[in-house]
Structure formats: C-alpha cells, structure tokens
Design an enzyme around this catalytic site. Structure first.
Site, mmCIF file in Angstrom:
data_model
loop_
_atom_site.group_PDB
_atom_site.id
_atom_site.type_symbol
_atom_site.label_atom_id
_atom_site.label_comp_id
_atom_site.label_asym_id
_atom_site.label_seq_id
_atom_site.Cartn_x
_atom_site.Cartn_y
_atom_site.Cartn_z
ATOM 1 N N ASN A 172 0.833 -1.210 0.000
ATOM 2 C CA ASN A 172 0.000 0.000 0.000
ATOM 3 C C ASN A 172 0.866 1.258 0.000
ATOM 4 O O ASN A 172 1.902 1.316 0.658
ATOM 5 C CB ASN A 172 -1.035 0.006 1.143
ATOM 6 C CG ASN A 172 -0.446 -0.185 2.520
ATOM 7 O OD1 ASN A 172 0.569 -0.846 2.692
ATOM 8 N ND2 ASN A 172 -1.081 0.408 3.513
ATOM 9 N N GLU A 202 0.516 5.258 0.569
ATOM 10 C CA GLU A 202 -0.378 6.323 1.039
ATOM 11 C C GLU A 202 0.110 7.690 0.575
ATOM 12 O O GLU A 202 1.200 7.832 0.015
ATOM 13 C CB GLU A 202 -0.498 6.249 2.567
ATOM 14 C CG GLU A 202 -1.120 4.921 2.989
ATOM 15 C CD GLU A 202 -1.411 4.824 4.484
ATOM 16 O OE1 GLU A 202 -0.956 5.684 5.255
ATOM 17 O OE2 GLU A 202 -2.096 3.851 4.863
ATOM 18 N N ASN A 203 -0.732 8.689 0.806
ATOM 19 C CA ASN A 203 -0.430 10.047 0.341
ATOM 20 C C ASN A 203 -1.086 11.037 1.290
ATOM 21 O O ASN A 203 -2.164 10.755 1.836
ATOM 22 C CB ASN A 203 -1.011 10.209 -1.079
ATOM 23 C CG ASN A 203 -0.467 11.419 -1.774
ATOM 24 O OD1 ASN A 203 -0.882 12.545 -1.500
ATOM 25 N ND2 ASN A 203 0.471 11.211 -2.657
ATOM 26 N N ALA A 204 -0.435 12.207 1.476
ATOM 27 C CA ALA A 204 -1.002 13.239 2.350
ATOM 28 C C ALA A 204 -2.396 13.641 1.859
ATOM 29 O O ALA A 204 -3.264 13.999 2.663
ATOM 30 C CB ALA A 204 -0.081 14.456 2.378
ATOM 31 N N TYR A 262 -5.183 11.937 1.083
ATOM 32 C CA TYR A 262 -5.516 10.527 1.340
ATOM 33 C C TYR A 262 -6.041 9.715 0.149
ATOM 34 O O TYR A 262 -5.559 8.622 -0.119
ATOM 35 C CB TYR A 262 -6.517 10.420 2.498
ATOM 36 C CG TYR A 262 -5.962 10.810 3.853
ATOM 37 C CD1 TYR A 262 -4.635 11.202 4.019
ATOM 38 C CD2 TYR A 262 -6.779 10.783 4.975
ATOM 39 C CE1 TYR A 262 -4.132 11.565 5.259
ATOM 40 C CE2 TYR A 262 -6.288 11.135 6.228
ATOM 41 C CZ TYR A 262 -4.969 11.525 6.365
ATOM 42 O OH TYR A 262 -4.475 11.879 7.595
ATOM 43 N N CYS A 284 -4.192 0.858 -2.551
ATOM 44 C CA CYS A 284 -4.078 -0.390 -1.782
ATOM 45 C C CYS A 284 -3.048 -1.322 -2.419
ATOM 46 O O CYS A 284 -2.812 -1.278 -3.641
ATOM 47 C CB CYS A 284 -5.419 -1.114 -1.743
ATOM 48 S SG CYS A 284 -6.703 -0.247 -0.841
ATOM 49 N N GLU A 315 -3.068 -4.559 -3.076
ATOM 50 C CA GLU A 315 -3.490 -5.526 -4.105
ATOM 51 C C GLU A 315 -3.698 -4.857 -5.457
ATOM 52 O O GLU A 315 -3.422 -5.435 -6.498
ATOM 53 C CB GLU A 315 -4.725 -6.318 -3.671
ATOM 54 C CG GLU A 315 -5.897 -5.540 -3.147
ATOM 55 C CD GLU A 315 -5.834 -5.292 -1.650
ATOM 56 O OE1 GLU A 315 -4.843 -4.693 -1.197
ATOM 57 O OE2 GLU A 315 -6.802 -5.643 -0.934
ATOM 58 N N CYS A 322 -10.888 -4.035 0.313
ATOM 59 C CA CYS A 322 -11.932 -3.008 0.199
ATOM 60 C C CYS A 322 -12.742 -3.229 -1.088
ATOM 61 O O CYS A 322 -12.352 -4.003 -1.973
ATOM 62 C CB CYS A 322 -11.309 -1.617 0.213
ATOM 63 S SG CYS A 322 -10.512 -1.146 -1.327
ATOM 64 N N CYS A 327 -10.908 -2.640 -4.435
ATOM 65 C CA CYS A 327 -9.983 -3.727 -4.793
ATOM 66 C C CYS A 327 -10.745 -4.944 -5.294
ATOM 67 O O CYS A 327 -10.318 -5.610 -6.237
ATOM 68 C CB CYS A 327 -9.108 -4.094 -3.601
ATOM 69 S SG CYS A 327 -7.825 -2.865 -3.306
HETATM 70 N N1 THU Z 1 -5.383 -1.250 2.420
HETATM 71 C C1 THU Z 1 -4.845 -2.077 1.489
HETATM 72 O O1 THU Z 1 -3.736 -1.850 0.985
HETATM 73 N N2 THU Z 1 -5.568 -3.161 1.114
HETATM 74 C C2 THU Z 1 -6.741 -3.525 1.660
HETATM 75 O O2 THU Z 1 -7.298 -4.538 1.264
HETATM 76 C C3 THU Z 1 -7.352 -2.708 2.717
HETATM 77 C C4 THU Z 1 -6.684 -1.434 3.019
HETATM 78 C C5 THU Z 1 -4.585 -0.106 2.855
HETATM 79 C C6 THU Z 1 -5.084 1.236 2.428
HETATM 80 C C7 THU Z 1 -4.455 2.135 3.471
HETATM 81 O O3 THU Z 1 -3.135 2.451 3.074
HETATM 82 C C8 THU Z 1 -4.386 1.269 4.706
HETATM 83 O O4 THU Z 1 -4.548 -0.062 4.267
HETATM 84 C C9 THU Z 1 -5.432 1.598 5.754
HETATM 85 O O5 THU Z 1 -6.698 1.585 5.181
#
Ligand code: THU
Length: 161
Positions: A61, A63-65, A67, A72, A74, A111, A114
């Site tokens: 995963n 992330e970014n400021a 959001y 994710c 996957e 999620c 995904c």
């Molecule tokens: N996240 C994933 O990478 N995959 C998932 O299946 C669920 C959530 C990440 C997104 C975010 O960076 C962090 O988990 C918290 O939500």
C-alpha cells in the site's frame, strides 16, 4: 417480491495445509509489508500476484497526504501485472496485513474498490479463475475465484444494458 440469499464459498486453512505454490505467493505478500508506505495509517499491507508464466508481481500500500490519492497493496500488484504482462492471467493473489508489530490474526478484508479490480482482472482472461488468499496468523482464507468476493458484479457486459 422475491427474496434472494447470496452466498459465497470460502475455506480457512492452517499454514501447513496450504500447497507449496499457495505458500510461495503468501510469503511474497508477507515480505512486501516492508515496502508499504503507510505513514498515516500505520497499517502495512503486502500483496503478491502469481501469473500464469510463473512471475510473481509485488504490491504494497502506498499512502499520500492527499488521502484518496494513495493505493491499496493488491491494486498496486494487479495494475503492475497488467502493465508489465498484459497477456498473462493472474492465477493467485495473496494479501497480508501487519500492524502494531505483528501480522493480523484474522486476515484483512479487501476493500470494495480492490474487489472490483480483482473481478475485472479475472474477467479479462476468460476461463482463468483467480484464486484469492487472505493471510492471517490464525488462518488463511482461500477463495477459489475473485467472483466469490463480490456478488452481483458490475462488469463490461453490464455497460451494454
Ligand atoms: N489497504 C490495502 O492496501 N488493502 C486492503 O485490502 C485494505 C486497506 C490499505 C489502504 C491504506 O493504506 C491502509 O490499508 C489503511 O486503510
């Protein structure tokens, strides 16, 4: 009015019940948590995607400021597979989650976005199911097909009406 019950099949495996190939993909997902960039959530997610040609694509995963700009694990792995090997079906996709210094006991649940991308990836290669493995310390959940994670799917056929 008609009522429908939608069901999905899932199996929970102990580590030593998994096949060697399943373990190999899960090991990649577990290793990938080190490459997660998650300064905001502290929730590390790793992914591995085994292609028909034997290559394993990696995701973590990001992330970014801002959001919603993050992605994710996957989807990182599946989009990398599409970008590098567009003609190769994805045979297996594994995900592992790590927080508070350990892998989660229960597998993380992908999620909705995904799941949608998993479905499209599976549909892209007719007659090739994509197995989904969700790793947890206590058990690994195995879905024979991405379709089991998303009933009433929206795919290209729906666009035709
Ligand atoms: N996240 C994933 O990478 N995959 C998932 O299946 C669920 C959530 C990440 C997104 C975010 O960076 C962090 O988990 C918290 O939500």
């Amino acid at each position: 009015m008609k009522e429908f019950k939608l069901t999905a099949k899932m199996r929970a495996y102990k580590w030593d019940e998994l096949t060697e190939e399943q373990r190999r993909v899960v090991e990649v997902a577990k290793e990938q948590i080190k490459r997660s960039y998650c300064p905001y959530s502290g929730f590390h997610v790793g992914a591995g995607a085994l292609l028909a040609n034997g290559e394993i694509m990696r995701g973590a995963n990001q992330e970014n400021a801002a959001y919603p700009s993050g992605l994710c694990a996957e989807r990182v792995a599946l989009f990398a597979a599409g970008a590098l090997y567009p003609d190769q079906p994805v045979k297996k996709l594994a995900i592992a989650c790590y927080t508070g210094g350990h892998f989660t006991k229960e597998p993380g649940s992908p999620c909705g976005s995904c799941r949608q991308v998993m479905l499209e990836t599976e549909h892209r290669y007719p007659n090739h199911k994509m197995e989904v493995l969700l790793y947890g310390e206590d058990a690994t959940y195995v879905f024979e097909s991405a379709a089991d994670l998303l009933p009433l799917i929206f795919v290209s056929e729906n666009l035709k009406g």
